[in-house]
Design an enzyme around this catalytic site. Structure first.
Site, short mmCIF file in Angstrom:
data_model
loop_
_atom_site.label_atom_id
_atom_site.label_comp_id
_atom_site.label_asym_id
_atom_site.label_seq_id
_atom_site.Cartn_x
_atom_site.Cartn_y
_atom_site.Cartn_z
N THR A 184 3.23 -36.91 58.57
CA THR A 184 3.29 -36.16 57.68
C THR A 184 1.62 -35.79 57.71
OG1 THR A 184 4.86 -36.69 56.29
CG2 THR A 184 2.85 -35.91 55.16
N GLY A 236 4.63 -42.01 54.36
CA GLY A 236 5.49 -42.93 54.46
C GLY A 236 6.94 -42.68 54.18
N GLY A 238 9.70 -41.72 52.26
CA GLY A 238 9.90 -41.08 51.19
C GLY A 238 10.47 -41.28 50.16
#
Ligand code: ASP
Length: 322
Positions: A184, A236, A238
């Protein structure tokens, strides 16, 4: 693995004139073998380009909102990072992107989920914030909105890379036997007027089924900004970040428990770890203090301050200076 950057000096805090910017390019099990070592320099370069894009805006007196949008768009354009152009594939070979932006001035926010086509999902999120009555648009409806509002699109070939395709084949072979690969990108900033903003963008997890939406476009989970407290962008696992309202939990600790940014960010990392979730945050508070904690082997990250060199790091290691 905490990484806390001390805040400004007392004088700077009182003047409130300095800007601060941090970016991340995802957290996870980042291997330290020979192959990855040769790619390390490219990751540092990519982070530096994003920080440079954001810093130019802030140094010219621009807004934190513009700075985080441009920093994230720069990371989305870089095929090394799992967002925009470098988004990973789902297990059926499609790509689904989520992005979010939040302006701490009036807590305005915009987000898109499950989209494929806009060159920069973060710009699509910004269009939702600025040109719609909504906060989160998904799928076909989001795409139609983007087309009507002049958001730039790219052909499917722009988003397809052989590296990501091989990663999918590898993930399919080892499904369930290897830890999930995250990725991300995100940015947080405080501008010289003291306004805070955050933006996050992702292609999700390699080999995921089509459909799931993680924390990235969920306000208060993967992204949050409020001038009274802080701006946060997460990366991380989610689902854990959603269930713990992770980004908002940091802000709540500042507001209601009087904690410092580093205390609050580390406490939420610890809470997520205790629940079985891993990842990291970048966060900036209203005085410009930065925190970049993570619980994984590494997190691609960096920061810049008024009048200071850009710093970048990947593992729990000293920062490299520009
Ligand atoms: N948090 C993202 C998601 O759940 C993934 C990541 O940060 O790597 O979609």
């Amino acid at each position: 693995m905490p990484c806390i950057i001390p805040g400004m000096s007392q004088a700077e805090r009182l003047n409130g004139t300095g800007f601060a910017l941090a970016v991340h390019g995802g957290a996870g099990t980042i291997p330290r073998d020979e192959t990855s070592r040769s790619r390390t320099a490219s990751y540092h370069d990519g982070l530096r380009r994003a920080l440079t894009a954001g810093r130019e805006i802030l140094a010219a007196g621009g807004s934190s909102l513009d700075a985080v949008t441009e920093a994230v768009a720069t990371l989305e354009d870089d095929p090394l990072f799992n967002a925009g152009r470098g988004s990973v594939f789902t297990r059926v070979g499609t790509q689904e992107m989520d992005a979010c932006v939040m302006d701490g001035t009036e807590r305005r926010a915009g987000a898109v989920a499950g989209v494929f086509g806009p060159r920069n999902p973060v710009r699509a999120a910004r269009a939702v914030m600025e040109r719609s009555r909504h906060v989160l648009l998904i799928g076909e409806g989001a795409l139609a909105f983007c087309r009507e509002n002049g958001v730039a699109f790219c052909e499917p070939g722009y988003f397809r890379s052989e590296t990501r395709w091989r990663e999918l084949q590898n993930a399919l072979q080892h499904l369930g036997r290897e830890p999930p690969q995250y990725g991300t990108v995100g940015a947080v900033a405080r501008d010289r007027r003291g306004n805070l903003a955050a933006a996050t963008s992702t292609g999700g997890m390699t080999g995921k089924a089509p459909g799931p939406v993680g924390d990235t476009p969920i306000i208060g989970a993967g992204t949050y900004a409020d001038n009274v407290t802080c701006a946060v962008s997460a990366t991380g696992h989610g689902e854990f970040f959603i269930r713990h309202a992770a980004a908002f939990a940091i802000a709540a600790r500042l507001r209601h428990a009087g904690q410092s940014l580093d205390q609050a960010a580390q406490a939420v990392i610890d809470e997520l770890m205790a629940a079985g979730g891993s990842g990291g945050f970048i966060a900036v508070d209203r005085a410009g203090a930065l925190a970049l904690p993570f619980s994984t082997a590494g997190m691609y990250r960096g920061y810049a301050r008024d009048g200071m060199a850009i710093r970048t790091a990947i593992y729990d290691e000293p920062y490299r200076s520009e």
